[in-house]
Scaffold this active site. Structure first.
Site, short mmCIF file in Angstrom:
data_model
loop_
_atom_site.label_atom_id
_atom_site.label_comp_id
_atom_site.label_asym_id
_atom_site.label_seq_id
_atom_site.Cartn_x
_atom_site.Cartn_y
_atom_site.Cartn_z
CE LYS A 130 -3.64 0.00 -0.47
NZ LYS A 130 -4.89 -0.34 -1.22
N1 PMP Z 1 -3.06 -7.49 1.44
C1 PMP Z 1 -2.97 -6.63 2.46
C2 PMP Z 1 -2.30 -7.08 3.72
C3 PMP Z 1 -3.51 -5.34 2.36
O1 PMP Z 1 -3.43 -4.48 3.40
C4 PMP Z 1 -4.16 -4.95 1.16
C5 PMP Z 1 -4.73 -3.57 1.04
N2 PMP Z 1 -6.06 -3.43 1.44
C6 PMP Z 1 -4.26 -5.90 0.12
C7 PMP Z 1 -3.67 -7.15 0.29
C8 PMP Z 1 -5.02 -5.63 -1.16
O2 PMP Z 1 -4.59 -4.59 -1.94
P1 PMP Z 1 -5.58 -3.69 -2.78
O3 PMP Z 1 -6.22 -2.72 -1.83
O4 PMP Z 1 -4.71 -3.05 -3.77
O5 PMP Z 1 -6.62 -4.56 -3.41
#
Ligand code: PMP
Length: 336
Positions: A47
């Site tokens: 992120k």
């Molecule tokens: N894994 C973790 C540990 C996260 O914090 C996030 C972010 N919400 C994601 C995966 C997924 O990423 P995205 O928000 O880009 O879908």
């Protein structure tokens, strides 16, 4: 030997993460499975990229002034990324987080200097949901902007412009499939769109945890979830703006038990300490690899995202008492 880069700004530490060949998953799939090491970002998660792109976009549009405040609702990692980026650029952060998230993330956010607001867990339709609470707080706070990671598509732009070209270059343009789970959907949509710009034939697969509604949406056109998951940061029940038009070719559903098995194996066999969304992604990548091999493709290569560090989950995934209370398997070396 190529020396590691010397960078002019701490913000340049975000992105350009290594890609690593995962031995166990590759053996299980019968093809190459590669993991993008997003835990190597300064905030130890994928992120950081979205955080940097969103704040830079506010600056370019003149929406934030020096000393201004960035407000966001987040499962934690986006908040951590925003807090670091904000510190580096002279802004403040207010982070709204659901109270069931890992304590390490809350402690980390406070330690980084963010103002933390915890709210009870609520469905998205409830105005007390962390996303709506963060929007209201941004509206009420003078000089504040709302990052709005779910529906601000600058989030997925970060992955179109950085993650996807990095993976393409690191794999020398030889990649057959990519998969990951969705939280905001920024990663899957952005990497999917970005990779398709290089090669339309790359298979983009969504890997969904139990309880999320996207598997059914892409498989049957209906937003419907079944079961539940303890994975943090993933599991979406609506089509966010970031997910709109995501080029999803196929989809897999992965249970927490299956994801935890890969978290355990990657740590015990390959020395990688990861969170559960990474384990779920790897399980999805193995499924995608097997499917591509079964379709008759040769020398198959699949990439996925290793989203964040396991050090963030010592009180949950790496805590036998917590796992037992959730009826989940305890890692053998931690079993009492
Ligand atoms: N894994 C973790 C540990 C996260 O914090 C996030 C972010 N919400 C994601 C995966 C997924 O990423 P995205 O928000 O880009 O879908």
């Amino acid at each position: 030997m190529t020396a590691p880069s010397a960078l002019a700004s701490t913000l340049d530490l975000i992105g350009n993460t290594p890609l690593v060949l995962l031995k166990g998953p590759s053996a299980a799939a019968g093809c190459e499975i590669w993991g993008k090491c997003e835990f190597a970002n300064p905030g130890a998660s994928v992120k950081d990229r979205a955080a940097l792109w969103i704040v830079r976009d506010f600056e370019e549009k003149g929406l934030i002034l020096p000393g201004g405040t960035i407000v966001e609702g987040t499962a934690g990692n986006t908040g951590i990324g925003l807090a670091l980026v904000a510190n580096a650029l002279g802004y403040k952060t207010i982070i709204v987080i659901p109270e069931n998230q890992a304590r390490e993330k809350m402690d980390t956010l406070r330690a980084l200097g963010a103002e933390l607001v915890t709210v009870p867990v609520a469905p998205f339709s409830n105005q007390g949901h962390f996303v709506h609470t963060s929007r209201r707080l941004a509206e009420e706070t003078p000089g504040a902007v709302w990052a709005n990671q779910f529906d601000n598509i600058v989030n997925r732009k970060a992955h179109i412009e950085s993650t996807a070209p990095e993976i393409w270059a690191q794999m020398n343009g030889r990649i057959d499939g990519f998969t990951c789970a969705a939280g905001t959907g920024g990663t899957i949509a952005g990497v999917g769109l970005g990779l398709k710009e290089f090669d339309e034939s790359i298979t983009i697969a969504l890997t969904d945890p139990d309880g999320a509604a996207l598997y059914n949406y892409y498989a049957h056109g209906e937003l419907k979830g079944e079961g539940s998951s303890v994975a943090e940061g993933i599991g979406q029940s609506r089509i966010t703006a970031n997910l709109e038009g995501a080029p999803i070719d196929t989809q897999f559903r992965v249970s927490d038990v299956e994801g935890l098995e890969w978290v355990a194996r990657l740590l015990a066999e390959e020395g990688l300490c990861l969170g559960l969304s990474s384990g779920i992604n790897v399980a999805g990548a193995v499924a995608l690899g097997k499917q591509l091999v079964a379709s008759g493709k040769r020398d198959v290569r699949v990439a996925t995202i290793l989203c964040d560090t396991g050090f963030r989950y010592l009180s949950t995934l790496y805590n036998p008492a917590w796992l037992e209370a959730k009826n989940l398997p305890v890692f053998p070396w931690l079993a009492r």
